[in-house]
Design an enzyme around this catalytic site. Structure first.
Site, PDB file in Angstrom:
ATOM      1  CE  LYS A 145      -0.221   8.284 -10.066  1.00  0.00           C
ATOM      2  NZ  LYS A 145       1.107   7.870  -9.614  1.00  0.00           N
ATOM      3  CE  LYS A 198      -2.192   7.950  -6.435  1.00  0.00           C
ATOM      4  NZ  LYS A 198      -0.793   7.595  -6.293  1.00  0.00           N
TER       5      LYS A 198
HETATM    6  C1  PBG Z   1       3.720   8.790  -8.163  1.00  0.00           C
HETATM    7  C2  PBG Z   1       2.844   8.792  -6.962  1.00  0.00           C
HETATM    8  C3  PBG Z   1       1.773   9.644  -6.732  1.00  0.00           C
HETATM    9  C4  PBG Z   1       1.284   9.377  -5.477  1.00  0.00           C
HETATM   10  C5  PBG Z   1       1.998   8.321  -4.983  1.00  0.00           C
HETATM   11  N1  PBG Z   1       2.976   7.973  -5.917  1.00  0.00           N
HETATM   12  C6  PBG Z   1       1.138  10.598  -7.627  1.00  0.00           C
HETATM   13  C7  PBG Z   1       1.936  11.584  -8.343  1.00  0.00           C
HETATM   14  O1  PBG Z   1       2.777  12.273  -7.744  1.00  0.00           O
HETATM   15  O2  PBG Z   1       1.741  11.698  -9.549  1.00  0.00           O
HETATM   16  C8  PBG Z   1       0.174  10.143  -4.823  1.00  0.00           C
HETATM   17  C9  PBG Z   1      -0.361   9.565  -3.598  1.00  0.00           C
HETATM   18  C10 PBG Z   1      -1.247  10.477  -2.870  1.00  0.00           C
HETATM   19  O3  PBG Z   1      -1.497  11.630  -3.255  1.00  0.00           O
HETATM   20  O4  PBG Z   1      -1.708  10.053  -1.820  1.00  0.00           O
HETATM   21  N2  PBG Z   1       4.212   7.569  -8.513  1.00  0.00           N
HETATM   22 ZN    ZN Z   2       5.967   8.126  -9.785  1.00  0.00          ZN
END
Ligand code: PBG
Ligand code: ZN
Length: 271
Positions: A145, A198
């Site tokens: 991620k 991701k």
């Molecule tokens: C964090 C989280 C993120 C997303 C979902 N949960 C990323 C973040 O804020 O670092 C992003 C999902 C998206 O952009 O569709 N746990």
């Molecule tokens: Zn988070």
């Protein structure tokens, strides 16, 4: 985000019925708690919004439910880990993440998906689940991620932007493919069942490498910014939305993803 909604428990079954009817194999859920605190305690409460939602969805349906495991929507500071003196305490956070995962499993989740990026979380969650006889609950790890600007629309919608600083001490630096592979390898060794990359679009090379190198079930998360760009450009009449959506999802598949998490799912399946 156009066409994306936050649902109250009372509306959930309407949506999941549609998901089921369209043949979408599963959903991932994120919670919006009424209350945030320093420890994100609503995230592991048996009366928490996600725990209630899972029970509601599973009541009369066998739709596959994946639960996102993280603290950022639940903490007052908006970080994915516990903050002590301005620093994220990785190892303390593991106890909380495993409590969250266990409470999701107890509520009926089929797969738990840690998205926090703390080191050692897959091992901590796997141990906790196994100790409590949840050996059959899978872990879909947000293994690679990246620190991405494409999360912006999600953070707005979920009120989960960090109040200070950023996530660069735990998410992966976008230029570093080798670190992503190392992160994936840690998660495999700790017992992850499904590996996720991701975001998807700017990281198709990583999806390809992860699938090629490890051959394990690989998921890609087509994130909020990727969705919103298509929506915005098509609203301006600059691209053909349906064609762009199909091409984009196809490219993720071509890169090697076995699963795609996407805000386009309902629209795509309807076509
Ligand atoms: C964090 C989280 C993120 C997303 C979902 N949960 C990323 C973040 O804020 O670092 C992003 C999902 C998206 O952009 O569709 N746990
Ligand atoms: Zn988070």
């Amino acid at each position: 985000m156009p066409n994306q909604f936050r649902y109250p428990i009372s509306e959930l079954q309407k949506v999941t019925k549609k998901v089921d009817e369209l043949g979408i194999p599963g959903i991932i859920i994120f919670g919006m708690p009424n209350r945030k605190d320093e420890f994100g305690s609503e995230a592991y409460s048996d009366k928490g919004i996600v725990q209630k939602a899972i029970r509601k969805i599973k009541d009369g349906s066998d739709l596959l439910v994946i639960s996102d495991v993280c603290l950022c929507q639940y903490t007052s500071h908006g970080h994915c880990g516990l903050v002590q003196e301005g620093i994220i305490n990785n190892d303390e956070t593991l106890k909380f993440l495993s409590k969250i995962a266990l409470s999701h499993a107890e509520s009926g989740a089929d797969i738990v998906a840690p998205s926090d990026m703390m080191d050692g979380r897959v091992n901590a969650i796997r141990s906790k689940l196994d100790e409590n006889s949840f050996e059959d609950i899978l872990i879909m790890s947000y293994a690679a991620k990246f620190l991405s600007s494409f999360y912006g629309p999600f953070r707005d919608a979920a009120h989960s932007a960090p109040v200070f600083g950023d996530r660069k001490t735990y998410q992966i630096e976008p230029g570093n493919a080798l670190e992503a592979l190392r992160e994936v390898e840690f998660d495999i060794n700790e017992g992850a069942d499904i590996l996720m990359v991701k975001p998807a679009l700017s990281y198709l090379d990583i999806i390809f490498r992860v699938k090629e190198k490890y051959g394990l079930p690989t998921a890609a998360y087509n994130v909020s910014g990727e969705y919103s760009m298509i929506k915005a450009a098509s609203k301006l009449g600059w691209i053909d939305e349906k064609k762009a959506m199909k091409e984009l999802l196809l490219s993720i598949k071509r890169a090697g993803a076995d699963f795609i998490i996407s805000y386009f799912a309902l629209e795509y399946a309807s076509l």
